[in-house]
Design an enzyme around this catalytic site. Structure first.
Site, PDB file in Angstrom:
ATOM      1  N   SER A   1       0.835  -1.202   0.000  1.00  9.55           N
ATOM      2  CA  SER A   1       0.000   0.000   0.000  1.00  9.55           C
ATOM      3  C   SER A   1       0.873   1.256   0.000  1.00  9.55           C
ATOM      4  O   SER A   1       2.070   1.181   0.296  1.00  9.55           O
ATOM      5  CB  SER A   1      -0.867  -0.009   1.271  1.00  9.55           C
ATOM      6  OG  SER A   1      -1.385   1.260   1.562  1.00  9.55           O
TER       7      SER A   1
ATOM      8  N   TYR B 245      -3.539  -0.045   9.980  1.00 10.65           N
ATOM      9  CA  TYR B 245      -3.351  -0.423   8.575  1.00 10.65           C
ATOM     10  C   TYR B 245      -1.931  -0.099   8.126  1.00 10.65           C
ATOM     11  O   TYR B 245      -1.257  -0.916   7.489  1.00 10.65           O
ATOM     12  CB  TYR B 245      -4.371   0.338   7.722  1.00 10.65           C
ATOM     13  CG  TYR B 245      -4.418  -0.013   6.272  1.00 10.65           C
ATOM     14  CD1 TYR B 245      -3.768   0.795   5.333  1.00 10.65           C
ATOM     15  CD2 TYR B 245      -5.132  -1.106   5.820  1.00 10.65           C
ATOM     16  CE1 TYR B 245      -3.830   0.497   3.984  1.00 10.65           C
ATOM     17  CE2 TYR B 245      -5.200  -1.403   4.465  1.00 10.65           C
ATOM     18  CZ  TYR B 245      -4.552  -0.599   3.552  1.00 10.65           C
ATOM     19  OH  TYR B 245      -4.606  -0.888   2.207  1.00 10.65           O
TER      20      TYR B 245
HETATM   21  P1  NAP Z   1     -11.876  -4.814  -0.520  1.00  7.62           P
HETATM   22  O1  NAP Z   1     -12.695  -4.293  -1.635  1.00  7.62           O
HETATM   23  O2  NAP Z   1     -12.198  -4.447   0.888  1.00  7.62           O
HETATM   24  O3  NAP Z   1     -11.773  -6.430  -0.619  1.00  7.62           O
HETATM   25  C1  NAP Z   1     -11.033  -7.093   0.361  1.00  7.62           C
HETATM   26  C2  NAP Z   1     -11.253  -8.566   0.153  1.00  7.62           C
HETATM   27  O4  NAP Z   1     -10.577  -9.286   1.195  1.00  7.62           O
HETATM   28  C3  NAP Z   1     -12.731  -8.930   0.226  1.00  7.62           C
HETATM   29  O5  NAP Z   1     -13.035  -9.924  -0.726  1.00  7.62           O
HETATM   30  C4  NAP Z   1     -12.839  -9.492   1.643  1.00  7.62           C
HETATM   31  O6  NAP Z   1     -13.859 -10.422   1.787  1.00  7.62           O
HETATM   32  C5  NAP Z   1     -11.503 -10.200   1.761  1.00  7.62           C
HETATM   33  N1  NAP Z   1     -11.176 -10.502   3.163  1.00  7.62           N
HETATM   34  C6  NAP Z   1     -11.121  -9.637   4.196  1.00  7.62           C
HETATM   35  N2  NAP Z   1     -10.783 -10.292   5.322  1.00  7.62           N
HETATM   36  C7  NAP Z   1     -10.632 -11.608   4.988  1.00  7.62           C
HETATM   37  C8  NAP Z   1     -10.282 -12.792   5.721  1.00  7.62           C
HETATM   38  N3  NAP Z   1     -10.038 -12.771   7.043  1.00  7.62           N
HETATM   39  N4  NAP Z   1     -10.219 -13.971   5.049  1.00  7.62           N
HETATM   40  C9  NAP Z   1     -10.486 -14.016   3.723  1.00  7.62           C
HETATM   41  N5  NAP Z   1     -10.820 -12.934   2.966  1.00  7.62           N
HETATM   42  C10 NAP Z   1     -10.883 -11.748   3.614  1.00  7.62           C
HETATM   43  O7  NAP Z   1     -10.366  -4.390  -0.737  1.00  7.62           O
HETATM   44  P2  NAP Z   1      -9.600  -3.937  -2.057  1.00  7.62           P
HETATM   45  O8  NAP Z   1      -9.681  -2.473  -2.181  1.00  7.62           O
HETATM   46  O9  NAP Z   1      -9.961  -4.813  -3.207  1.00  7.62           O
HETATM   47  O10 NAP Z   1      -8.127  -4.271  -1.560  1.00  7.62           O
HETATM   48  C11 NAP Z   1      -7.557  -5.550  -1.744  1.00  7.62           C
HETATM   49  C12 NAP Z   1      -6.171  -5.458  -1.145  1.00  7.62           C
HETATM   50  O11 NAP Z   1      -5.491  -4.314  -1.690  1.00  7.62           O
HETATM   51  C13 NAP Z   1      -6.171  -5.234   0.365  1.00  7.62           C
HETATM   52  O12 NAP Z   1      -5.065  -5.905   0.940  1.00  7.62           O
HETATM   53  C14 NAP Z   1      -5.971  -3.726   0.506  1.00  7.62           C
HETATM   54  O13 NAP Z   1      -5.375  -3.384   1.746  1.00  7.62           O
HETATM   55  C15 NAP Z   1      -5.050  -3.458  -0.633  1.00  7.62           C
HETATM   56  N6  NAP Z   1      -5.009  -2.089  -1.140  1.00  7.62           N
HETATM   57  C16 NAP Z   1      -6.149  -1.467  -1.552  1.00  7.62           C
HETATM   58  C17 NAP Z   1      -6.045  -0.175  -2.080  1.00  7.62           C
HETATM   59  C18 NAP Z   1      -7.240   0.596  -2.565  1.00  7.62           C
HETATM   60  O14 NAP Z   1      -7.081   1.820  -2.796  1.00  7.62           O
HETATM   61  N7  NAP Z   1      -8.396  -0.018  -2.742  1.00  7.62           N
HETATM   62  C19 NAP Z   1      -4.808   0.424  -2.217  1.00  7.62           C
HETATM   63  C20 NAP Z   1      -3.675  -0.248  -1.743  1.00  7.62           C
HETATM   64  C21 NAP Z   1      -3.798  -1.515  -1.234  1.00  7.62           C
HETATM   65  P3  NAP Z   1     -15.265  -9.939   2.431  1.00  7.62           P
HETATM   66  O15 NAP Z   1     -15.863  -8.929   1.505  1.00  7.62           O
HETATM   67  O16 NAP Z   1     -16.058 -11.219   2.513  1.00  7.62           O
HETATM   68  O17 NAP Z   1     -14.941  -9.356   3.774  1.00  7.62           O
HETATM   69  C1  GCO Z   2      -6.957   5.266   3.145  1.00  3.16           C
HETATM   70  C2  GCO Z   2      -7.051   4.328   1.983  1.00  3.16           C
HETATM   71  C3  GCO Z   2      -5.683   3.768   1.650  1.00  3.16           C
HETATM   72  C4  GCO Z   2      -5.796   2.863   0.449  1.00  3.16           C
HETATM   73  C5  GCO Z   2      -4.489   2.292   0.059  1.00  3.16           C
HETATM   74  C6  GCO Z   2      -3.545   3.341  -0.411  1.00  3.16           C
HETATM   75  O1  GCO Z   2      -7.849   5.245   4.003  1.00  3.16           O
HETATM   76  O2  GCO Z   2      -5.976   6.021   3.158  1.00  3.16           O
HETATM   77  O3  GCO Z   2      -7.957   3.271   2.251  1.00  3.16           O
HETATM   78  O4  GCO Z   2      -5.182   3.083   2.736  1.00  3.16           O
HETATM   79  O5  GCO Z   2      -6.642   1.816   0.705  1.00  3.16           O
HETATM   80  O6  GCO Z   2      -3.939   1.475   1.031  1.00  3.16           O
HETATM   81  O7  GCO Z   2      -2.427   2.683  -0.993  1.00  3.16           O
END
Ligand code: NAP
Ligand code: GCO
Length: 266
Positions: free
Chosen positions: A147, A160
């Protein structure tokens, strides 16, 4: 081998955790398009079923399993099922994650621990479960979804950021400890991506204006836009393929330039 063949994942088994939708789903789509057999899990049957339906609609054959990635016994049993049903895991994407946006002094230790459990302990648990078979097979790929918060802090995301900072170092340590077995462990550090996880940060205001945080991210991103899950597809295929066999311990930031930019003057 022709250059493009280095990006082929034909014959590989890829497990993307927490991939019913969002970033994980997009990465699974990309790995499937590159030829991999896809395995995913979600925390409950209902969510896993929703994921199965979504992959079917997208025309992607997958194996879906109910598994809470924080539960070591459940993870070990899921690895056994995957090996029985599909084959040894060649590519692991530790994608499952949660976030809780709470000022640190108001955050309960239980909530802090939960975020650390899902975002840091689980990648350890799942990686530990698949590495022995990768060693026996002669190698493998682990991709940890890090992230911006692997590098930067901000208000309300202490747990986080601690988890994602730790995940960056876990990535480097797996690379260090298992590189000699032809296992490459790298990270992808997405910027701000349009998924359910960031939806609260993009909600339109009552007057129809953009959320203040939305406007902030636009100003902080040279590309002047939020990322989409599709922006992560190419980087994921690269790190999952033999094209990156000499890349190890690297965090590939896919952020539109946020980490390079001071931000547009207001
Ligand atoms: P999201 O929409 O919240 O999806 C997260 C997924 O993880 C969901 O399918 C959720 O399932 C699953 N999950 C959560 N806890 C779990 C557990 N204990 N066991 C199995 N599955 C679990 O998140 P996203 O935005 O796609 O992000 C995916 C990854 O990228 C995460 O690691 C997040 O931190 C990272 N990330 C996101 C962003 C962003 O801007 N979106 C940026 C940087 C990094 P449920 O829906 O059933 O809970
Ligand atoms: C926040 C956002 C970020 C993104 C991502 C950025 O609240 O700042 O959720 O944490 O999810 O991780 O890279």
């Amino acid at each position: 081998m022709a250059l493009q063949d280095h990006f082929s994942l034909t014959g590989k088994v890829a497990w993307v955790t927490g991939a019913s939708y969002g970033i994980g789903f997009a990465i699974a789509e990309a790995l499937a398009e590159a030829g991999a057999k896809i395995v995913f899990n979600d925390i409950g049957q209902a969510q896993t079923d929703k994921g199965l339906a979504a992959y079917k609609k997208a025309g992607i054959p997958v194996h879906g399993y109910v598994c809470d990635v924080t539960d070591e016994q459940a993870v070990r049993e899921t690895v056994e099922k995957i090996e029985r049903d599909v084959g040894t895991v060649d590519i692991l994407v530790n994608n499952a994650g949660i976030i809780k946006r709470v000022p640190m002094t108001e955050m309960s230790p239980a909530d802090f621990r939960l975020v650390i459990d899902v975002d840091l302990n689980a990648p350890f648990i799942v990686s530990k479960a698949v590495i022995p078979a990768m060693i026996k097979k002669g190698g493998g790929k682990i991709i940890n979804i890090c992230s911006m918060m692997s590098e930067l802090g901000r208000e309300t995301v202490s747990a986080y950021a601690a988890a994602k900072g730790g995940l960056k170092m876990l990535t480097k340590n797996i690379a260090s400890e298992y590189g000699e077995y032809n296992i490459q462990c790298n990270g992808i550090g997405p910027g701000y991506i349009e998924t359910p996880q960031t939806a609260p940060l993009r909600e339109r205001q009552a007057d129809g204006s953009r959320h203040p945080f939305d406007q902030f991210i636009i100003a902080k991103t040279p590309a002047a836009r939020w990322g989409t899950p599709d922006d992560l597809k190419g980087p994921a295929v690269f790190l999952a393929s033999s094209a990156s066999d000499f890349v190890n311990g690297h965090i590939l930031y896919v952020d539109g330039g946020i980490l390079a930019y001071i931000g547009k003057q207001p």
